[in-house]
Design an enzyme around this catalytic site. Structure first.
Site, PDB file in Angstrom:
ATOM      1  N   GLN A  80       0.810  -1.214   0.000  1.00 18.63           N
ATOM      2  CA  GLN A  80       0.000   0.000   0.000  1.00 18.63           C
ATOM      3  C   GLN A  80       0.848   1.271   0.000  1.00 18.63           C
ATOM      4  O   GLN A  80       2.038   1.250   0.319  1.00 18.63           O
ATOM      5  CB  GLN A  80      -0.915   0.012   1.222  1.00 18.63           C
ATOM      6  N   HIS A  81       0.214   2.381  -0.330  1.00 19.80           N
ATOM      7  CA  HIS A  81       0.707   3.755  -0.130  1.00 19.80           C
ATOM      8  C   HIS A  81       1.789   4.230  -1.108  1.00 19.80           C
ATOM      9  O   HIS A  81       2.070   5.413  -1.162  1.00 19.80           O
ATOM     10  CB  HIS A  81       1.253   3.964   1.289  1.00 19.80           C
ATOM     11  N   ASP A 243      -2.195  -4.988  -0.367  1.00 21.91           N
ATOM     12  CA  ASP A 243      -1.827  -6.300   0.166  1.00 21.91           C
ATOM     13  C   ASP A 243      -2.606  -6.663   1.428  1.00 21.91           C
ATOM     14  O   ASP A 243      -2.936  -7.831   1.643  1.00 21.91           O
ATOM     15  CB  ASP A 243      -0.322  -6.391   0.408  1.00 21.91           C
TER      16      ASP A 243
END
Length: 499
Positions: A80-81, A243
């Site tokens: 992520q991110h 994820d």
């Protein structure tokens, strides 16, 4: 056959799911390299993800001894991110700043203040933006790479980028989008007004990808990619997700009462909610799930990497290191590790450094240090679980996945510390399996034959009962005392914290 891909921090994993047999028949793995420095930079080149994907894919295909043309659909999971920025020609502008990058901590602090602090961020976005989210990476890029910043035509996340490579489509879904800092998790939609907090960022509104539902297909695999992978011309790609969202599916965490704990480079502990709940602790990231629900989650940034560094320092194998830890008493005779080698998210200390406290002639041994490592990296999970319990989320057991879940000693430590049963799924790669299951789910919807995801996971996600560990109340009391010492020392070293 359904293909699940998980692009993580350390590697890309691929699984092949035989839907008729209800099992993973093969998996592959290929490592990633990391660009880092002492200032908190953690970056990767997305081109490396594609190379790793192909290597892991062919490993899995060859192990399964199947014709790739039997694969019907693909699901992608991604860390992520991460900020993936493309220009108008679809080319990557610069390396991707990852979720674990803490170089943008000053920018996040400024953005959070501009949002009105925790309360203002919660009111506007439904969660509190923290260092690691995508928004602060954009502010950092505007400050240090303004010419590149102006070239941004597409804002993607890691799983979005792999979907783009597969299909040519720039799209995303609510689960992964939740961790950007410019997405309202309550109404499951973009919040582009937040870009006004960054100078010269008005063009970013047009760079946002379209949102699709989780049971939808993104599109077909591009002909040139299908040829490279030996796929048929009619292979579809589902929405995929972050994820953590895919690991929730891959561990059956798709209904209330379930929790998933992932033990990898970082640790995440997540539950499932059918509706958004405004009363969660600010440390909890109230993400959307990739199942049209919500996935309240806590993340600690320092986990297996800390174990690995201390293991290497002591020149021990992982078995020797674990045996050393097991030989020392609970609480490590007063030795406490604050394991913040990469800063920390829970507790919120993005620029902190690790500390070893309470050293005495008695406890300054390899065994006590090994024990202190396992305990120190687990206390953040205890704090996070307490936050979830305070909101009324009470699991009957926690499903543990990731590389660290293989460690029997650690599983028992967590069961005793958290006072809840711990069990592993039969399939080791929870996020990749979740991506494959989501692809199957979306494929049924595409064909006009919708299936219930809860029933689907009940059939395809099996638990390995041989891994189940039950908490010991006596050890739980000892861990409670050690945890109180940890909290006391944490407050003393970081008085600005509110625990």
């Amino acid at each position: 056959m359904y293909l699940g891909i998980d692009c993580g921090t350390q590697s890309t994993k691929v699984v092949i799911l035989d839907a008729e047999q209800g099992e993973v028949i093969a998996q592959g793995h290929a490592p990633h390299s990391l660009i880092s420095d002492v200032k908190g930079k953690r970056e990767q080149n997305p081109e490396d993800w594609i190379l790793a994907l192909e290597q892991a894919y062919w490993q899995a295909v060859n192990k399964a001894a199947i014709n790739p043309s039997s694969i019907r659909a693909i699901g992608v999971s991604g860390q992520q991110h991460g900020l993936v920025v493309l220009d108008a020609q679809g080319q990557v502008i610069r390396p991707v700043k990852l979720w674990c990058d803490t170089e943008t901590a000053p920018q996040n602090a400024e953005l959070l203040q501009a949002l009105g602090g925790d309360d203002g961020s919660m009111q506007r976005l439904g969660l509190v933006v923290t260092t690691g989210y995508t928004l602060s990476k954009l502010a950092w890029m505007q400050q240090y790479h303004p010419s590149d910043f102006k070239r941004i035509a597409h804002l993607l996340l890691p799983h979005d980028f792999l979907n783009y490579w597969l299909t040519g489509q720039c799209m995303t879904e609510a689960g992964d989008a939740s961790g950007t800092g410019y997405f309202d998790v309550r109404r499951r939609g973009w919040c582009p007004d937040v870009f006004e907090l960054i100078p010269d960022a008005s063009h970013l509104r047009n760079a946002l990808p379209d949102l699709i539902d989780n049971q939808q297909m993104l599109g077909k695999v591009r002909p040139e990619v299908a040829k490279r992978l030996g796929l048929s011309a009619d292979v579809w790609v589902s929405s995929g997700g972050g994820d953590n969202m895919m690991a929730a599916i891959g561990t059956g965490n798709v209904q209330e009462g379930r929790m998933t704990l992932s033990l990898g480079t970082s640790a995440t502990l997540s539950a499932h909610l059918n509706t958004h709940y405004d009363g969660l602790h600010p440390s909890i990231a109230h993400f959307c799930s990739s199942t049209n629900g919500w996935l309240p989650l806590i993340c600690t940034m320092n986990l297996t990497g800390v174990v690995e560094q201390m293991r290497q320092l002591l020149n021990l194998s992982i078995t020797e290191f674990t045996d050393m830890a097991a030989s020392a008493p609970i609480g490590a005779s007063g030795l406490t590790l604050l394991p913040f080698l990469n800063g920390e998210r829970v507790p919120n200390l993005p620029q902190a450094q690790g500390q070893l406290l309470g050293m005495t002639p008695l406890n300054l041994t390899s065994a006590h240090m090994s024990r202190a490592v396992f305990e120190g990296i687990s206390y953040g999970l205890k704090y996070g679980l307490d936050c979830l319990l305070a909101a009324g989320l009470r699991p009957q057991s926690i499903c543990v996945t990731g590389g660290g879940a293989k460690n029997t000693f650690w599983r028992q430590l967590l069961a005793d510390l958290l006072r809840v049963e711990i069990v592993c799924p039969a399939a080791a790669e929870g996020a990749a399996l979740g991506a494959a299951i989501q692809a199957l789910w979306a494929d049924h919807h595409r064909q006009g034959d919708p299936v219930n995801l809860t029933e689907l996971t009940a059939r395809l996600v099996a638990l390995d009962e041989s891994t189940r560990v039950v908490p010991c109340s006596e050890k739980g009391e000892a861990y409670h005392e050690a945890y109180q010492t940890y909290q006391h020392r944490l407050r003393f070293q970081f008085p600005e914290l509110t625990l």
